[in-house]
Design a protein around this motif. Structure first.
Motif, PDB file in Angstrom:
ATOM      1  N   SER A  29       0.825  -1.218   0.000  1.00 32.44           N
ATOM      2  CA  SER A  29       0.000   0.000   0.000  1.00 32.44           C
ATOM      3  C   SER A  29       0.848   1.253   0.000  1.00 32.44           C
ATOM      4  CB  SER A  29      -0.903   0.039   1.232  1.00 32.44           C
ATOM      5  OG  SER A  29      -1.719  -1.097   1.275  1.00 32.44           O
ATOM      6  N   GLN A  30       1.969   1.215   0.754  1.00 34.20           N
ATOM      7  CA  GLN A  30       2.812   2.403   0.890  1.00 34.20           C
ATOM      8  C   GLN A  30       4.191   2.023   1.397  1.00 34.20           C
ATOM      9  OE1 GLN A  30       1.319   4.968   4.142  1.00 34.20           O
ATOM     10  NE2 GLN A  30       0.013   3.240   4.701  1.00 34.20           N
ATOM     11  N   VAL A  31       5.114   2.939   1.258  1.00 35.25           N
ATOM     12  CA  VAL A  31       6.463   2.751   1.792  1.00 35.25           C
ATOM     13  C   VAL A  31       6.425   3.128   3.279  1.00 35.25           C
ATOM     14  CG1 VAL A  31       8.887   3.438   1.600  1.00 35.25           C
ATOM     15  CG2 VAL A  31       7.457   3.369  -0.457  1.00 35.25           C
ATOM     16  N   VAL A  32       6.933   2.242   4.129  1.00 31.83           N
ATOM     17  CA  VAL A  32       6.965   2.496   5.571  1.00 31.83           C
ATOM     18  C   VAL A  32       8.383   2.960   5.928  1.00 31.83           C
ATOM     19  CG1 VAL A  32       6.560   1.535   7.870  1.00 31.83           C
ATOM     20  CG2 VAL A  32       5.193   0.732   5.923  1.00 31.83           C
ATOM     21  N   VAL A  33       8.555   4.262   5.982  1.00 37.68           N
ATOM     22  CA  VAL A  33       9.891   4.858   6.144  1.00 37.68           C
ATOM     23  C   VAL A  33      10.460   4.630   7.539  1.00 37.68           C
ATOM     24  CG1 VAL A  33      11.216   7.012   6.035  1.00 37.68           C
ATOM     25  CG2 VAL A  33       9.357   6.604   4.404  1.00 37.68           C
ATOM     26  N   GLY A  34       9.661   4.892   8.562  1.00 42.68           N
ATOM     27  CA  GLY A  34      10.108   4.807   9.950  1.00 42.68           C
ATOM     28  C   GLY A  34       9.306   5.798  10.772  1.00 42.68           C
ATOM     29  N   SER A  35       9.474   5.764  12.089  1.00 37.97           N
ATOM     30  CA  SER A  35       8.758   6.720  12.936  1.00 37.97           C
ATOM     31  C   SER A  35       9.527   6.976  14.218  1.00 37.97           C
ATOM     32  CB  SER A  35       7.351   6.204  13.274  1.00 37.97           C
ATOM     33  OG  SER A  35       7.434   5.097  14.152  1.00 37.97           O
ATOM     34  N   GLY A  36       9.248   8.141  14.808  1.00 35.62           N
ATOM     35  CA  GLY A  36       9.907   8.521  16.044  1.00 35.62           C
ATOM     36  C   GLY A  36      10.763   9.764  15.853  1.00 35.62           C
ATOM     37  N   GLU A  55      -0.717  -1.010   6.201  1.00 33.65           N
ATOM     38  CA  GLU A  55      -1.993  -0.277   6.203  1.00 33.65           C
ATOM     39  C   GLU A  55      -1.832   1.115   6.827  1.00 33.65           C
ATOM     40  OE1 GLU A  55      -4.715  -2.701   8.414  1.00 33.65           O
ATOM     41  OE2 GLU A  55      -4.752  -4.290   6.897  1.00 33.65           O
ATOM     42  N   ILE A  56      -1.121   1.175   7.964  1.00 34.17           N
ATOM     43  CA  ILE A  56      -1.029   2.419   8.735  1.00 34.17           C
ATOM     44  C   ILE A  56       0.139   3.306   8.297  1.00 34.17           C
ATOM     45  CG2 ILE A  56      -0.662   3.319  11.093  1.00 34.17           C
ATOM     46  CD1 ILE A  56      -2.333   0.922  12.073  1.00 34.17           C
ATOM     47  N   GLY A  57       1.212   2.686   7.791  1.00 31.01           N
ATOM     48  CA  GLY A  57       2.361   3.457   7.333  1.00 31.01           C
ATOM     49  C   GLY A  57       3.399   3.712   8.410  1.00 31.01           C
ATOM     50  N   MET A  58       3.336   2.910   9.494  1.00 35.28           N
ATOM     51  CA  MET A  58       4.315   3.021  10.585  1.00 35.28           C
ATOM     52  C   MET A  58       4.846   1.633  10.924  1.00 35.28           C
ATOM     53  SD  MET A  58       2.587   5.638  13.323  1.00 35.28           S
ATOM     54  CE  MET A  58       3.706   5.180  14.637  1.00 35.28           C
ATOM     55  N   PRO A  59       6.137   1.540  11.302  1.00 39.80           N
ATOM     56  CA  PRO A  59       6.665   0.228  11.701  1.00 39.80           C
ATOM     57  C   PRO A  59       6.202  -0.171  13.096  1.00 39.80           C
ATOM     58  CG  PRO A  59       8.359   1.909  11.899  1.00 39.80           C
ATOM     59  CD  PRO A  59       7.144   2.595  11.338  1.00 39.80           C
ATOM     60  N   PHE A  60       6.063  -1.462  13.305  1.00 37.30           N
ATOM     61  CA  PHE A  60       5.743  -2.023  14.622  1.00 37.30           C
ATOM     62  C   PHE A  60       4.473  -1.411  15.223  1.00 37.30           C
ATOM     63  CE2 PHE A  60      10.063  -3.359  14.013  1.00 37.30           C
ATOM     64  CZ  PHE A  60      10.124  -4.585  14.636  1.00 37.30           C
ATOM     65  N   VAL A  61       3.353  -1.621  14.557  1.00 34.68           N
ATOM     66  CA  VAL A  61       2.076  -1.132  15.086  1.00 34.68           C
ATOM     67  C   VAL A  61       1.095  -2.269  15.394  1.00 34.68           C
ATOM     68  CG1 VAL A  61       2.165   1.186  14.110  1.00 34.68           C
ATOM     69  CG2 VAL A  61       1.215  -0.667  12.735  1.00 34.68           C
ATOM     70  N   GLU A  80       8.031   7.872  20.750  1.00 32.91           N
ATOM     71  CA  GLU A  80       8.425   9.210  20.286  1.00 32.91           C
ATOM     72  C   GLU A  80       9.858   9.563  20.691  1.00 32.91           C
ATOM     73  OE1 GLU A  80       5.357   8.619  21.916  1.00 32.91           O
ATOM     74  OE2 GLU A  80       4.501   8.418  19.901  1.00 32.91           O
ATOM     75  N   SER A  81      10.404   8.850  21.672  1.00 35.26           N
ATOM     76  CA  SER A  81      11.751   9.180  22.155  1.00 35.26           C
ATOM     77  C   SER A  81      12.846   8.369  21.458  1.00 35.26           C
ATOM     78  CB  SER A  81      11.840   8.977  23.664  1.00 35.26           C
ATOM     79  OG  SER A  81      11.621   7.621  24.010  1.00 35.26           O
ATOM     80  N   VAL A  82      12.443   7.420  20.598  1.00 33.84           N
ATOM     81  CA  VAL A  82      13.418   6.619  19.843  1.00 33.84           C
ATOM     82  C   VAL A  82      13.031   6.691  18.358  1.00 33.84           C
ATOM     83  CG1 VAL A  82      13.808   5.041  21.786  1.00 33.84           C
ATOM     84  CG2 VAL A  82      12.060   4.464  20.085  1.00 33.84           C
ATOM     85  N   TYR A  83      13.840   6.086  17.504  1.00 34.44           N
ATOM     86  CA  TYR A  83      13.440   5.985  16.089  1.00 34.44           C
ATOM     87  C   TYR A  83      13.358   4.509  15.743  1.00 34.44           C
ATOM     88  CZ  TYR A  83      12.714   7.301  11.259  1.00 34.44           C
ATOM     89  OH  TYR A  83      12.136   7.494  10.014  1.00 34.44           O
ATOM     90  N   ILE A  84      12.306   4.138  15.008  1.00 32.97           N
ATOM     91  CA  ILE A  84      12.072   2.741  14.652  1.00 32.97           C
ATOM     92  C   ILE A  84      11.928   2.637  13.136  1.00 32.97           C
ATOM     93  CG2 ILE A  84      10.600   0.722  15.012  1.00 32.97           C
ATOM     94  CD1 ILE A  84       9.480   2.206  17.530  1.00 32.97           C
TER      95      ILE A  84
END
Length: 196
Positions: A29-36, A55-61, A80-84
């Motif tokens: 569906s989309q590229v999941v770049v990362g979050s945090g 589906e959501i576009g975030m890793p580890f959800v 929010e305090s780390v990057y995943i």
């Protein structure tokens, strides 16, 4: 691959989000770049997005993400305090393992993310992520250990901390205690790295 040397993390993320280099992009569906936070001292790296992540576009959800959040909370941190992120940014069909050529095409993006972030500690989640950086290790004997290494695509060495994947603890209850015990070492490890 476009030159990513002198661009911001935000611009890099935008470039990754429009990548169509491999066949995986045509089936997800989309590229999941990362979050945090890209300013975090800690970078978590998994293997590839799953169905929920796609589906959501975030890793580890999904379920693994909930367990990861629980473990982060146990050491006074949050997402929010780390990057995943993941080695591969697009979901492989039916959650199969990414193929070597798919990993190879995504590697420059991950390398650029890591070098732009310059984290104090890279935490690998699962054997696939661990073996991407440290191919000679076995997760059963290497989990919960620290390694200093400079993988071939990197311009400097980084400190790696190897963990079981949260999904492994969901499927095998016996690994849960081991994962939480390993995870509890993170604050001390980070403190030691910052001292040196």
């Amino acid at each position: 691959m476009q030159n990513t040397t002198n661009i911001s993390f935000k611009t890099l993320s935008q470039k990754i989000s429009t990548c169509k280099k491999c066949i995986l992009r045509s089936s997800c569906s989309q590229v999941v770049v990362g979050s945090g936070s890209e300013r975090s001292e800690i970078l978590f790296i998994g293997e590839a997005p799953g169905k929920k992540e796609d589906e959501i576009g975030m890793p580890f959800v999904g379920a693994s993400g909930k367990l990861l959040q629980e473990m982060l909370a146990s050491i006074g941190m949050n997402r929010e305090s780390v990057y995943i992120t993941n080695i591969v940014k697009c979901r492989p069909p039916n959650n199969r393992d990414p193929l070597p050529e798919e990993i190879a095409l995504c590697t420059p993006w991950l390398t650029a993310q890591i070098e732009r972030m310059d984290p104090k500690l890279i935490i690998t989640l699962g054997r696939h992520s661990m073996n991407f950086f440290l191919p000679e290790l076995k997760i059963s004997t290497s989990h919960g250990h620290i390694y200093r290494a400079q993988p071939t695509s990197f311009t400097k060495p980084f400190v790696f901390f190897t963990l079981y994947h949260p999904a492994a603890a969901l499927y095998n209850g016996g690994l849960r205690d081991s994962l939480f015990k390993d995870f509890s070492k993170i604050p001390k490890i980070l403190k030691e790295i910052k001292k040196n």
